[in-house]
Design an enzyme around this catalytic site. Structure first.
Site, mmCIF file in Angstrom:
data_model
loop_
_atom_site.group_PDB
_atom_site.id
_atom_site.type_symbol
_atom_site.label_atom_id
_atom_site.label_comp_id
_atom_site.label_asym_id
_atom_site.label_seq_id
_atom_site.Cartn_x
_atom_site.Cartn_y
_atom_site.Cartn_z
ATOM 1 C CD GLU A 121 38.886 26.928 42.080
ATOM 2 O OE1 GLU A 121 39.804 26.757 42.914
ATOM 3 O OE2 GLU A 121 38.036 27.828 42.182
ATOM 4 C CG HIS A 164 39.424 37.863 39.047
ATOM 5 N ND1 HIS A 164 40.385 38.197 39.954
ATOM 6 C CD2 HIS A 164 38.627 36.949 39.660
ATOM 7 C CE1 HIS A 164 40.173 37.535 41.091
ATOM 8 N NE2 HIS A 164 39.127 36.764 40.933
#
Lengths: 345, 457
Positions: free
Chosen positions: B191, B260
């Site tokens: 990322e 998450h």
């Protein structure tokens, strides 16, 4: 001390080992020698002046001088093609001058004035020029490596034959995103030349204390990115390596790593007394490896220029720098309305 | 003893799917681990493995059946010597037989299509008489990208699994086939690196759409988003813009625990130089994503996994663009103003329906854009109602609701008949356990209670 001393004596040997063939030094014409001399001298004098203005309180904050490393960016610039992009970290004044950005604009940015290249809003570490393909000027160590890889991504996307020249230091070479970028650059064969300016100290930490692999040309090995060590104090060696690397990247072979073995004479920033290395170490580099003195000596030895011609160049450079300092000292600060501009388009 | 094979859930948010194909036929012997069928959702195609041994006695749901709800019996496995005729077809089986995922029917909010309430004023960007089509948020997002990619070769999408896998949440479905690998770029799991590459490409004038598989992973890249994308225009004195969209699901999904399940609206909304968008309806998802792609600034586009499968009316227009920075009155009312955005809207919509039964007419403002925030639309409503409840799934401290409350104080204090209240996620990391997760999120009841509190009822 011991480690610094051993690093000092090792570097030239390592460069010699990496480049056993002395022909890796480009043959310069008279004009090229003179041009390299002028360009490097401009950076040297500009940085000395910036140091002065800092001492006078006209420049604030962080100010990282490029003195000692001039051959790297000047040699690289001698090899690029129009349209190739340049991006670097916070020690960026030399890169901007070498790209042809206006010395007055750079100096006025250092003093935070309206005529600065970023209208006084960026400062020493943050200047940009789309015209000159200079993409900054980045203050977060290592961030420019992903960004520079992004420039290469754009070149690849547009298939326009440009190469991204992405500069970073031996300190940034330990950041994670560097390797994320290496991986993608090689995976997608992006036209990117990574120029690692190894000046042996990441702020105050010697390479020997920070890097498990001190041969930075090998940092791309696990991605199969070729690399080489270059005597970054010799502008001819830099240009020769640059030509090879740029050709590699431009012909679709992917990225290339150049470890430039160089040295900064000043501290990391203006506030750094550089107690982590000896005066003798610095003195030895200046006396034996100074990039500008090398060219100067060659010009005289080979009778390509007289003392008078070199003095004339020196005077011209000094006047450019004096003019820049004059402008940067007297130009007004940005209008207060500038606080609220350029946030979004 | 005969065992029912139940329609398995492929993910915590799956509620129904298509039974694509049976790979065994009635009468076949089945061993544990045999692949017996393929099922498809809008996100993925998966094979169903048998858990129990025996003979496939009866197929209850035929090949190609769509919209089969999770836990519906789809077939029956008979033990040796049993006959299919002796089995009641849809008898509840003692245990789910076909899947490693223990699906909980009640885990996710209902995905029933949400039709625009009759009282909703047409958004100004939709001309009167425009025909509407029903589509999911997922389809709307994909269409927005495809339309903008058709219109401008500088637009490309990059991220993990966006191309060959067709998107981890199937938002980029079909894009690789239409636009090819040059413009639909699968990245490694990296990322920080690909966010920086996107920003660098944007600085040259390309218009990247960077998909984060979820915004939780964008924390690895947040330096590039903030220090490089958001600040460069200012630091360059206006010379170097960064036209980029960072998008992906944000906030709590269902049963995926603390790492998450985080809403980043408040984080990004603090940064000058960024625009932050969080749509609720499919129409807004489409129109705002198109606007974000065209915007010359970095735009954080926060989606929500639970909303992906929900259907809404979307105007059938060749080029439907919703301006960034404009809130929308989702429901007109005059007793209390409910302000929210994204998934937070689902609580407000249901609460308003309940409140209406008690004679309380709530006005709902969907912010749509968090930054720049359309304070004017909120204030106009609060001036009318005198009361306000702000709702978000994110954490309370320094949240978007705190900002809304403060802005109302600054702009409409004299119009308030009660202090502004907020309903937010609880100030805890997201727990995994189903009951605790419910407690950590806002509820419709919380919103109703807060609305009544500001009305002193």
């Amino acid at each position: 001390m011991a480690s610094a001393a051993s690093a000092r004596s090792k570097a030239p040997t390592k460069a010699a080992k990496a480049n056993p063939n002395k022909s890796n030094v480009a043959e310069f014409s008279k004009d090229e020698e003179l041009n390299a001399y002028r360009e490097m001298l401009l950076i040297r004098r500009f940085e000395e002046k910036a140091g002065q203005l800092y001492g006078m309180g006209l420049i604030g904050g962080f100010c990282h001088l490029y003195i000692g490393q001039e051959a790297v960016v000047v040699g690289m610039q001698m090899a690029l093609k129009d349209g190739d992009q340049i991006i670097t970290g916070y020690r960026d004044h030399g890169h901007m001058l070498a790209c042809g950005m206006d010395a007055k604009g750079v100096m006025a940015e250092l003093t935070g004035r309206q005529g600065g290249l970023s209208k006084g809003k960026g400062g020493s570490m943050h200047m940009f020029s789309k015209d000159k393909n200079f993409y900054g000027g980045h203050g977060i160590v290592g961030a420019q490596v992903s960004l520079g890889t992004g420039l290469a991504f754009a070149n690849h996307y547009r298939n326009d034959g440009r190469v991204s020249m992405t500069y970073f230091g031996d300190g940034a070479a330990n950041q994670g995103q560097v390797y994320e970028s290496f991986n993608m650059a090689q995976l997608w064969k992006l036209p990117c030349v990574y120029i690692i300016e190894n000046n042996r100290y990441a702020m105050g930490t010697a390479v020997t204390r920070a890097s498990a692999q001190q041969d930075f040309s090998k940092r791309g090995l696990s991605f199969n990115i070729p690399g080489e060590q270059v005597d970054g104090m010799d502008v001819r060696a830099v240009r020769a390596a640059a030509q090879k690397a740029l050709e590699w990247a431009r012909t679709g072979k992917g990225p290339y790593i150049l470890e430039m073995q160089t040295y900064r004479y000043r501290g990391h920033s203006m506030s750094d007394p550089a107690k982590y290395r000896s005066k003798e170490e610095v003195q030895k580099m200046r006396e034996e490896h100074d990039p500008i003195e090398q060219v100067r000596a060659r010009l005289l030895r080979n009778k390509l220029a007289t003392e008078d011609i070199l003095k004339e160049i020196d005077a011209r450079v000094r006047s450019i720098v004096a003019e820049a300092a004059e402008f940067a000292s007297n130009d007004p600060e940005p209008d207060v309305s500038e606080l609220w501009t350029d946030i979004t388009l | 003893m005969a065992t029912n094979i139940l329609m398995p859930a492929l993910s915590p948010t799956m509620e129904q799917g298509k039974l694509a194909k049976w790979l065994k036929k009635e009468g076949d012997r089945i061993k544990s681990g045999d692949v017996i069928a393929e099922i498809e959702t809008d996100k993925a195609t998966m094979e169903v493995e048998a858990v129990d041994e025996g003979t496939l006695g009866k197929i209850l749901v035929a090949d190609g059946t769509e919209n089969v709800a999770v836990n519906t019996p789809i077939g029956v496995i008979l033990a040796d010597g049993e006959s299919a005729d002796s089995m009641p077809a849809a008898a509840p089986a003692p245990a789910a037989a076909a899947t490693p995922v223990a699906a909980s029917q009640e885990a996710a909010p209902a995905a029933a299509p949400v039709a625009a309430a009759a009282s909703v004023p047409a958004a100004p960007e939709i001309p009167a008489g425009t025909p509407m089509v029903t589509m999911t948020v997922r389809e709307a997002l994909r269409d927005a990208m495809a339309e903008e990619m058709r219109a401008n070769d500088d637009v490309f999408v990059m991220g993990e699994e966006v191309a060959e896998y067709q998107g981890a949440y199937k938002i980029t479905q079909g894009l690789l086939q239409e636009f090819g690998a040059r413009r639909v770029v699968d990245t490694p799991i990296t990322e920080h690196g690909f966010a920086g590459i996107g920003v660098g490409a944007a600085m040259t004038g390309l218009r990247p759409i960077v998909e984060f598989m979820t915004f939780n992973f964008a924390m690895q890249a947040i330096d590039q988003i903030i220090n490089s994308a958001a600040k460069t225009l200012y630091m360059s004195g206006g010379q170097m813009g960064c036209p980029i969209v960072f998008r992906g699901p944000n906030g709590a999904a269902a049963r995926v625990a603390a790492q998450h399940s985080q809403d980043f609206a408040a984080w990004y909304s603090q940064i000058p130089g960024l625009k932050v968008v969080q749509p609720y309806t499919a129409a807004d998802a489409k129109g705002l994503l198109k606007a974000a792609i065209r915007d010359p600034n970095p735009v954080i586009f926060l989606e929500n996994e639970i909303l992906y499968g929900q259907s809404f009316e979307v105007p059938k227009l060749d080029d439907f663009v919703v301006p960034i920075g404009k809130a929308r009155v989702h429901r007109v009312g005059h007793h209390v103003t409910l302000v929210s955005f994204g998934i937070g809207m689902t609580y407000c919509v249901k609460a308003a329906d309940e409140l209406a039964k008690e004679g309380i007419e709530a006005e709902i403002i969907d912010l749509r854009t968090i930054r720049p925030m359309d304070t004017e639309t909120v204030v106009r409503s609060v001036m009318k109602t005198g009361r306000c409840v702000a709702v978000e799934e994110g954490w309370p401290q320094s949240g978007v609701c705190s900002e809304i409350g403060m802005r109302i104080m600054e702009a409409a204090f004299d119009y308030l008949d009660a202090p502004v209240m907020r309903v937010t996620g609880k100030d805890v990391p997201m727990p995994y356990a189903s009951n605790l997760e419910k407690l950590a999120l806002p509820t419709v009841a919380d919103v109703i209670q807060a609305a009544k509190a500001v009305l002193y009822r």
